[in-house]
Design a protein around this motif. Structure first.
Motif, PDB file in Angstrom:
ATOM      1  N   MET A   1       0.847  -1.177   0.000  1.00 50.55           N
ATOM      2  CA  MET A   1       0.000   0.000   0.000  1.00 50.55           C
ATOM      3  C   MET A   1       0.900   1.250   0.000  1.00 50.55           C
ATOM      4  SD  MET A   1      -3.050   0.986   2.642  1.00 50.55           S
ATOM      5  CE  MET A   1      -4.262  -0.008   1.841  1.00 50.55           C
ATOM      6  N   SER A   5      -1.607   6.760   0.816  1.00 49.96           N
ATOM      7  CA  SER A   5      -2.950   6.257   1.080  1.00 49.96           C
ATOM      8  C   SER A   5      -3.121   5.776   2.521  1.00 49.96           C
ATOM      9  CB  SER A   5      -3.288   5.123   0.114  1.00 49.96           C
ATOM     10  OG  SER A   5      -2.427   4.019   0.334  1.00 49.96           O
ATOM     11  N   LEU A  43      -9.400   9.365   5.233  1.00 48.76           N
ATOM     12  CA  LEU A  43      -8.828   8.058   4.906  1.00 48.76           C
ATOM     13  C   LEU A  43      -9.107   7.060   6.029  1.00 48.76           C
ATOM     14  CD1 LEU A  43      -5.414   9.098   3.333  1.00 48.76           C
ATOM     15  CD2 LEU A  43      -7.269   7.877   2.193  1.00 48.76           C
ATOM     16  N   GLY A  46     -12.666   5.987   5.764  1.00 51.71           N
ATOM     17  CA  GLY A  46     -12.917   5.299   4.513  1.00 51.71           C
ATOM     18  C   GLY A  46     -13.821   5.996   3.525  1.00 51.71           C
ATOM     19  N   GLY A  49     -13.217   5.553  -2.674  1.00 53.04           N
ATOM     20  CA  GLY A  49     -12.422   5.951  -3.821  1.00 53.04           C
ATOM     21  C   GLY A  49     -11.245   6.853  -3.505  1.00 53.04           C
ATOM     22  N   ALA A  51      -8.650   6.382  -1.127  1.00 46.75           N
ATOM     23  CA  ALA A  51      -7.381   5.703  -0.855  1.00 46.75           C
ATOM     24  C   ALA A  51      -6.740   5.148  -2.121  1.00 46.75           C
ATOM     25  CB  ALA A  51      -7.594   4.588   0.158  1.00 46.75           C
ATOM     26  N   GLY A  52      -7.513   4.841  -3.138  1.00 49.47           N
ATOM     27  CA  GLY A  52      -6.952   4.235  -4.328  1.00 49.47           C
ATOM     28  C   GLY A  52      -6.516   5.216  -5.395  1.00 49.47           C
ATOM     29  N   SER A  53      -6.741   6.510  -5.180  1.00 49.81           N
ATOM     30  CA  SER A  53      -6.464   7.491  -6.226  1.00 49.81           C
ATOM     31  C   SER A  53      -5.601   8.623  -5.688  1.00 49.81           C
ATOM     32  CB  SER A  53      -7.795   8.047  -6.750  1.00 49.81           C
ATOM     33  OG  SER A  53      -7.559   9.107  -7.632  1.00 49.81           O
ATOM     34  N   LEU A  54      -4.390   8.727  -6.195  1.00 51.28           N
ATOM     35  CA  LEU A  54      -3.497   9.813  -5.787  1.00 51.28           C
ATOM     36  C   LEU A  54      -4.055  11.181  -6.181  1.00 51.28           C
ATOM     37  CD1 LEU A  54      -0.866  10.840  -4.553  1.00 51.28           C
ATOM     38  CD2 LEU A  54       0.225  10.438  -6.766  1.00 51.28           C
ATOM     39  N   THR A  57      -6.810  12.142  -3.757  1.00 51.74           N
ATOM     40  CA  THR A  57      -6.271  12.424  -2.429  1.00 51.74           C
ATOM     41  C   THR A  57      -5.631  13.809  -2.395  1.00 51.74           C
ATOM     42  OG1 THR A  57      -5.829  10.069  -2.147  1.00 51.74           O
ATOM     43  CG2 THR A  57      -4.765  11.556  -0.604  1.00 51.74           C
TER      44      THR A  57
END
Length: 93
Positions: A1, A5, A43, A46, A49, A51-54, A57
């Motif tokens: 990970m 994230s 984060l 939760g 979408g 945490a998976g996208s820089l 974020t």
């Protein structure tokens, strides 16, 4: 990970920025610290979408930092008529 994230990395960054604000008070680091703390909380709880996208974020961090800076500026910023005027030079006797 990836590190960006992880919620605790954002909270650690918020703490470092808050310490930097104490060392170099400029009211800009406080906005960034609040933005990083808000991003860390989102984060942690939760936001879908995030945490998976820089890019998402970074966008959330930027928006939260801007909002926090505007609020800080509104509360502790320069007020109307609070401008410091110098009528003489400090070297004049």
């Amino acid at each position: 990970m990836p590190l960006w994230s992880l919620w605790w990395a954002w909270m650690a960054g918020a703490l470092l920025l808050a310490i930097l604000e104490v060392v170099a008070p400029a009211q800009i680091f406080l906005g960034f610290a609040a933005g990083a703390a808000g991003t860390g909380l989102l984060l942690l709880f939760g936001l879908p979408g995030l945490a998976g996208s820089l890019p998402a974020t970074i966008l959330v961090f930027a928006v939260l930092s801007l909002i926090a800076w505007l609020i800080t500026r509104r509360i502790a910023g320069v007020r109307e008529g609070q401008v410091k005027l110098f009528n003489h030079d400090v070297n004049d006797n």
